[in-house]
Enzyme design. Structure first.
Site, PDB file in Angstrom:
ATOM      1  N   LYS A   2     -39.458 -15.070 -24.026  1.00 27.40           N
ATOM      2  CA  LYS A   2     -38.704 -16.034 -24.834  1.00 27.40           C
ATOM      3  C   LYS A   2     -39.398 -17.389 -24.852  1.00 27.40           C
ATOM      4  O   LYS A   2     -39.556 -18.014 -25.909  1.00 27.40           O
ATOM      5  CB  LYS A   2     -37.280 -16.176 -24.293  1.00 27.40           C
TER       6      LYS A   2
ATOM      7  N   GLY B 128     -29.615  -9.127 -22.815  1.00 21.41           N
ATOM      8  CA  GLY B 128     -28.285  -9.217 -22.239  1.00 21.41           C
ATOM      9  C   GLY B 128     -28.183  -8.907 -20.767  1.00 21.41           C
ATOM     10  O   GLY B 128     -27.098  -8.930 -20.196  1.00 21.41           O
TER      11      GLY B 128
ATOM     12  N   ARG C 227     -31.205 -20.490 -20.636  1.00 21.74           N
ATOM     13  CA  ARG C 227     -31.321 -19.061 -20.920  1.00 21.74           C
ATOM     14  C   ARG C 227     -32.440 -18.433 -20.098  1.00 21.74           C
ATOM     15  O   ARG C 227     -33.475 -19.049 -19.865  1.00 21.74           O
ATOM     16  CB  ARG C 227     -31.609 -18.815 -22.405  1.00 21.74           C
TER      17      ARG C 227
ATOM     18  N   ASP D 181     -46.181  22.714  -8.484  1.00 21.27           N
ATOM     19  CA  ASP D 181     -46.276  23.132  -7.086  1.00 21.27           C
ATOM     20  C   ASP D 181     -47.084  22.148  -6.255  1.00 21.27           C
ATOM     21  O   ASP D 181     -46.799  21.944  -5.072  1.00 21.27           O
ATOM     22  CB  ASP D 181     -46.899  24.529  -6.989  1.00 21.27           C
TER      23      ASP D 181
ATOM     24  N   HIS E 254     -24.987  -6.211 -29.107  1.00 20.68           N
ATOM     25  CA  HIS E 254     -25.519  -5.749 -27.831  1.00 20.68           C
ATOM     26  C   HIS E 254     -25.687  -4.225 -27.821  1.00 20.68           C
ATOM     27  O   HIS E 254     -26.727  -3.694 -27.413  1.00 20.68           O
ATOM     28  CB  HIS E 254     -24.586  -6.180 -26.694  1.00 20.68           C
TER      29      HIS E 254
ATOM     30  N   TYR F 123     -58.516  19.099 -20.521  1.00 23.23           N
ATOM     31  CA  TYR F 123     -57.371  19.418 -21.374  1.00 23.23           C
ATOM     32  C   TYR F 123     -56.073  19.270 -20.600  1.00 23.23           C
ATOM     33  O   TYR F 123     -56.052  19.247 -19.366  1.00 23.23           O
ATOM     34  CB  TYR F 123     -57.484  20.840 -21.939  1.00 23.23           C
TER      35      TYR F 123
ATOM     36  N   GLY G 164     -51.935  23.076 -11.164  1.00 25.64           N
ATOM     37  CA  GLY G 164     -50.506  23.387 -11.269  1.00 25.64           C
ATOM     38  C   GLY G 164     -49.725  22.272 -10.608  1.00 25.64           C
ATOM     39  O   GLY G 164     -49.372  22.367  -9.427  1.00 25.64           O
ATOM     40  N   THR G 165     -49.480  21.204 -11.346  1.00 17.08           N
ATOM     41  CA  THR G 165     -48.957  19.984 -10.722  1.00 17.08           C
ATOM     42  C   THR G 165     -47.500  20.100 -10.291  1.00 17.08           C
ATOM     43  O   THR G 165     -47.032  19.287  -9.491  1.00 17.08           O
ATOM     44  CB  THR G 165     -49.128  18.773 -11.664  1.00 17.08           C
TER      45      THR G 165
ATOM     46  N   ARG H 295     -39.121 -12.663 -31.063  1.00 13.08           N
ATOM     47  CA  ARG H 295     -39.772 -11.694 -30.179  1.00 13.08           C
ATOM     48  C   ARG H 295     -40.114 -10.465 -31.002  1.00 13.08           C
ATOM     49  O   ARG H 295     -39.583 -10.273 -32.105  1.00 13.08           O
ATOM     50  CB  ARG H 295     -38.857 -11.310 -29.018  1.00 13.08           C
TER      51      ARG H 295
ATOM     52  N   MET I 145     -29.600 -10.563 -18.175  1.00 13.35           N
ATOM     53  CA  MET I 145     -29.537 -11.733 -17.298  1.00 13.35           C
ATOM     54  C   MET I 145     -28.676 -12.801 -17.961  1.00 13.35           C
ATOM     55  O   MET I 145     -28.096 -12.585 -19.012  1.00 13.35           O
ATOM     56  CB  MET I 145     -30.949 -12.220 -16.965  1.00 13.35           C
TER      57      MET I 145
ATOM     58  N   CYS J  18     -51.722  22.366 -16.156  1.00 10.78           N
ATOM     59  CA  CYS J  18     -50.774  23.228 -16.865  1.00 10.78           C
ATOM     60  C   CYS J  18     -49.348  23.066 -16.371  1.00 10.78           C
ATOM     61  O   CYS J  18     -48.459  23.791 -16.798  1.00 10.78           O
ATOM     62  CB  CYS J  18     -51.193  24.694 -16.775  1.00 10.78           C
TER      63      CYS J  18
ATOM     64  N   SER K 267     -57.420  24.808 -12.996  1.00 10.41           N
ATOM     65  CA  SER K 267     -56.226  24.387 -13.718  1.00 10.41           C
ATOM     66  C   SER K 267     -55.238  23.867 -12.685  1.00 10.41           C
ATOM     67  O   SER K 267     -54.843  24.609 -11.775  1.00 10.41           O
ATOM     68  CB  SER K 267     -55.606  25.560 -14.488  1.00 10.41           C
TER      69      SER K 267
END
Length: 895
Positions: free
Chosen positions: A25, A103, A94, A782, A454, A865, A779-780, A338, A105, A845, A777
């Site tokens: 602001k 809104g 403000r 696990d 709001h 990939y 395996g995120t 803004r 604060m 994956c 690959s």
């Protein structure tokens, strides 16, 4: 020698580049001042001052001196003195954080009024009622915000006066009534706090600044920051600005406007205007605002000036601008600008149109949209007919379709959401205190307010469906119901459908239909401005991205759909999903086999079925890679539930021998922690013939496709490897089978063999494992579980909400990758693996492969990939392109 820290900047000293110090602001006010726009003068207390205050509990010693100096300059500029008894200068205080937190604060208006200056303001303005209205507003705001008095006490006092006077709104209270209310407000403060409302304007200002600092750590601000992933340590700036008044009569007013429609992105001024009102009245929705075009009729000169200023600001910021303004006795003042929050539809259309106009480049256009927006646009919409008469019509503030049960307060929305129930939060108008309920609900419906209220602003920022200003609804929170103009009554718990695109509310659950964007993505054909914008953004993303985007798909149908959505192959084909349904009996036969002959017979029956599955998927993905993961879960998952079997046997008069055999097998294979038990590569090595059957099915499917003139590119993936020795044994077996099929068919096969990296040990020993792997690959899913030492299903159902609430997690590590822990393992594995095998292909994956923030990390980590569910492919393509641009330029989403 280090220069002393400066804590206060006059507007003329700042610029838009100083948002981190002056807040969004303050930087906007400074920039507009530099542009020569009519901005009421003032100064900004920096975020650095806030940080000092929050850390020490005291303002920096220099702050009071700098603020006094800046206030003196403001008084000279305005020709009035703060709180003077004759013609007082009044100021607003403000908040203004670096990132917009609408809104969340505090704001205090009319600082400088007291028992003496209210009389001076009445004389100087010639408006006695206006002066007393301003004074009661100050006491109400100050009492609640600064002194901690329950705001409902003030509202109850006003309500009693309105009831006694038989008037509907605050605007209808006369001067005498407002003077009485002011005295009652002071008495409330005295009773609740034990002190009087401060009469010293300097004390009012100092305490108001501290209150804004304190509001940074207010509950609603903390909730909003967690929701929007805004850092806790940024602090807020405070803007002190000369008051200008829109509540001085019919030649005055206040409004909020956008340079384009924030809901659709259409060109033109969009906003609300309230004659004879202060700015807070528009945002709060306490009175129904007029469309902005009414300003043209009421004050043509101000309308033309505003139009000119909007064009100036949009050209300068090169984006949708959100502007607050006040007309004080025919003089236009710009109070704030803004970059405006917008819906997903508007984001794509505005970025596309600005690019077409030559205002921004193609790269900038791509950075201004994101995968989350694209995903929202793919959601279904209501399939309505002319017979679907709505309960009510309101302002379409944030588009989309949502169905849920009606609730009338934030707490109830949160409570029901915790049980998995979809809700629609219905309010007369929302306030910042409703934020938890807005987050929990599927949609927000209000009977008051417009596109700048709001509810509208916050809902758009969160991507929530929202209809505002449905005036025909009589909302009665106390009775937990609302009534429509036709007399229909809807109670809490009743189901409604909210159409944020049409601005309608319907009783019951309307059927859904596919979105135009979803259809356009599958066909590649635009059918309007929005789909043209989406396809244009995706086309540019595809032209710049480095990461390939593949699909997690287990059936030919999924593969066809994924390819239509732009998948460049399949990164994960889960073979265990092919053993369900009618085939479960064959898997049971394999598990129950008493000797090798019986086991091989069962596997032999499964072989042609697996081959047929793989042939169909390779056909759908002809010419593109298909990574086929060998069976991963423990075998007991293919057997009936132990308790169910035991109960069935106990109740049977003549127990089924097959059930007894199944129960014996289930008990024999029971594991305390099956996630870490006999599964993945361990299963392939422990069950003779299982891995060989699957590899043979792959190989024979490839041969079949080659003989049909196809271009199959099958890859074989070994899951859950923890040591190179496991992979070496599995690879040897796989290569043996591939060689057998080559010799039997006379066909040369090229099927790369790789592994999933889903255990910390595999990541830490990736250099050794890469000696035996053609690809990794990650395996995120696990890898996250094993790194954190938790079970995803159990944790998300138990302590995750607490961890998110307390800030231990800013987001679930299963939703967005934990870059410090799990991500570091990914980076180590990629680096170590490629140091041994320079041609090693790497991908991901897990579900993180479709998460926007995670995709940016995988781009930086150098993966080749990402693979995700078909529905997330377009968003992943978009984010992969944005990752290149943002990594190169350090750019960020302008919103």
């Amino acid at each position: 020698m280090t220069a002393p820290t400066k804590y206060v900047y006059e507007f003329a000293e700042g610029s838009r580049e100083m948002a981190a110090l002056l807040g969004g602001k303050g930087a906007g006010l400074a920039e507009m001042t530099r542009l020569g726009l009519p901005v009421p003068p003032g100064f900004t207390v920096t975020t650095e001052a806030c940080k000092v205050y929050l850390e020490s509990g005291e303002e920096p010693p220099e702050l009071s001196v700098e603020a006094a100096r800046a206030l003196a300059g403001l008084e000279r500029a305005m020709g009035r003195t703060l709180g003077a008894p004759d013609d007082p200068l009044l100021v607003s205080v403000r908040s203004g954080a670096r990132f917009s937190m609408p809104g969340m604060m505090e704001t205090i208006l009319d600082i400088g009024l007291n028992d003496r200056s209210v009389t001076g303001l009445a004389k100087a303005s010639g408006q006695e009622r206006f002066a007393w209205d301003s004074y009661r507003r100050l006491i109400q705001m100050f009492g609640h915000t600064v002194m901690g008095v329950d705001g409902d006490l003030f509202e109850q006092a006003i309500a009693e006066h309105k009831t006694r006077r038989e008037v509907a709104g605050d605007h209808d209270l006369d001067t005498a009534e407002l003077a009485l209310i002011t005295e009652e407000f002071k008495a409330i403060i005295r009773k609740e706090t034990g002190e009087d409302f401060p009469q010293d304007p300097a004390e009012q200002l100092a305490r108001a600044i501290r209150a804004v600092f304190d509001s940074w750590n207010g509950e609603r601000a903390r909730v909003y920051r967690r929701r929007e992933h805004i850092s806790e340590d940024l602090g807020t700036a405070v803007n002190v600005q000369a008051m200008v008044f829109g509540n001085l009569g019919p030649d005055s007013g206040t409004g909020v406007t956008f340079t384009r429609d924030p809901a659709t992105g259409e060109r033109g001024m969009y906003g609300d205007y309230l004659p004879d009102a202060q700015g807070e009245d528009v945002v709060a929705g306490v009175r129904d605002a007029l469309p902005l075009v009414e300003l043209k009729r009421l004050n043509p000169r101000a309308y033309v000036q505003l139009s000119d200023h909007l064009r100036t600001l949009e050209r300068h910021y090169r984006d949708l601008c959100d502007i607050e303004f006040t007309v004080e006795r025919d003089k236009l003042w710009i109070l704030q600008t803004r970059i405006g929050k917008r819906t997903a539809e508007a984001a794509f259309r505005i970025a596309h149109d600005l690019r077409e106009e030559g205002t921004i480049t193609a790269h900038e256009s791509l950075v201004r949209v994101d995968g989350a927006d694209l995903t929202r646009l793919m959601f279904p919409r209501f399939d309505t007919t002319p017979a679907d008469v709505p309960l009510a019509q309101g302002v379409p503030a944030s588009p989309g379709a949502a169905v849920g049960v009606v609730v009338f307060d934030s707490a109830e929305a949160v409570r029901r959401a915790a049980t998995g129930e979809d809700t629609v939060l219905v309010r007369r108008e929302t306030t910042p205190d409703d934020l938890p309920g807005m987050i929990a609900a599927q949609a927000v419906l209000t009977s008051r307010g417009g596109k700048t209220s709001h509810a509208a602003v916050v809902a758009r920022g969160m991507g929530k469906v929202c209809v505002c200003g449905a005036e025909a609804l009589n909302v009665d929170p106390a009775a937990r119901r609302f009534t429509t103009a036709s007399g229909a009554v809807v109670y809490e718990g009743d189901t409604v459908s909210v159409d944020g695109t049409a601005g309608t509310v319907h009783l019951g659950a309307l059927p859904l239909t596919a979105s135009d964007v979803g259809r356009a993505l599958e066909t590649g054909t635009a059918s309007g401005p929005l789909t043209e914008a989406v396809l244009g953004a995706l086309g540019h993303a595809d032209s710049v991205r480095r990461l390939e985007v593949r699909a997690n798909a287990d059936t030919p149908e999924d593969a066809v759909r994924a390819r239509g959505l732009g998948a460049q192959g399949i990164g994960l084909c889960r073979t265990e999903h092919m053993f369900l349904g009618e085939r479960r009996a064959l898997v049971e036969a394999m598990i129950l086999a008493r000797d090798d002959s019986a086991r091989q017979q069962a596997l032999g029956a499964l072989l042609p079925l697996q081959r047929e599955d793989f042939t169909g998927i390779l056909t759908a993905m002809d010419g593109l890679p298909v990574t086929i993961r060998l069976i991963d879960p423990p075998l007991h998952e293919f057997l009936p539930d132990r308790t169910e079997l035991a109960v069935r046997l106990a109740r049977a008069e003549q127990p089924d021998p097959h059930d007894r055999e199944l129960l014996s097998a289930v008990e024999r294979m029971h594991e305390q922690n099956p996630m870490l038990g006999l599964r993945g590569v361990r299963l392939g090595l422990a069950v003779p013939g299982l891995m060989a059957m699957q590899v043979r099915a792959v190989a024979e499917a490839v041969v079949e496709r080659l003989r049909a003139g196809g271009r199959p590119r099958a890859e074989i993936m070994i899951p859950l490897v923890g040591t190179v020795e496991e992979l070496r044994l599995a690879r040897t077996e796989a290569e043996r089978v591939l060689t057998e099929v080559q010799e039997e068919t006379g066909t040369t096969l090229d099927c790369p063999i790789g592994t999933m990296i889903e255990l910390p040990r595999a990541a830490l020993t990736a250099g050794r494992i890469a000696e035996c792997a053609d690809f990794f690959s990650f395996g995120t899913n696990d890898l996250t579980q094993t790194t954190w030492g938790l079970s995803r299903d159990d944790a998300e159902a138990s302590f995750f909400p607490l961890y998110l609430e307390k800030g231990v997690f800013s987001v679930s590590p299963f939703e967005t990758i934990d870059q410090e822990g799990v991500g570091r393992l990914v980076e180590l594995a990629v680096e170590a693996g490629r140091s041994v095998n320079t041609r090693l292909e790497t991908g991901v994956c897990g579900e993180h492969g479709g998460d926007p923030e995670s995709i940016h990390f995988f781009h930086r980590a150098g993966l080749d990939y990402v693979s995700c569910s078909p529905f997330r492919i377009p968003a992943a393509r978009l984010e992969a392109g944005r990752a290149v641009l943002m990594d190169t330029t350090g750019g960020s989403d302008s919103r």
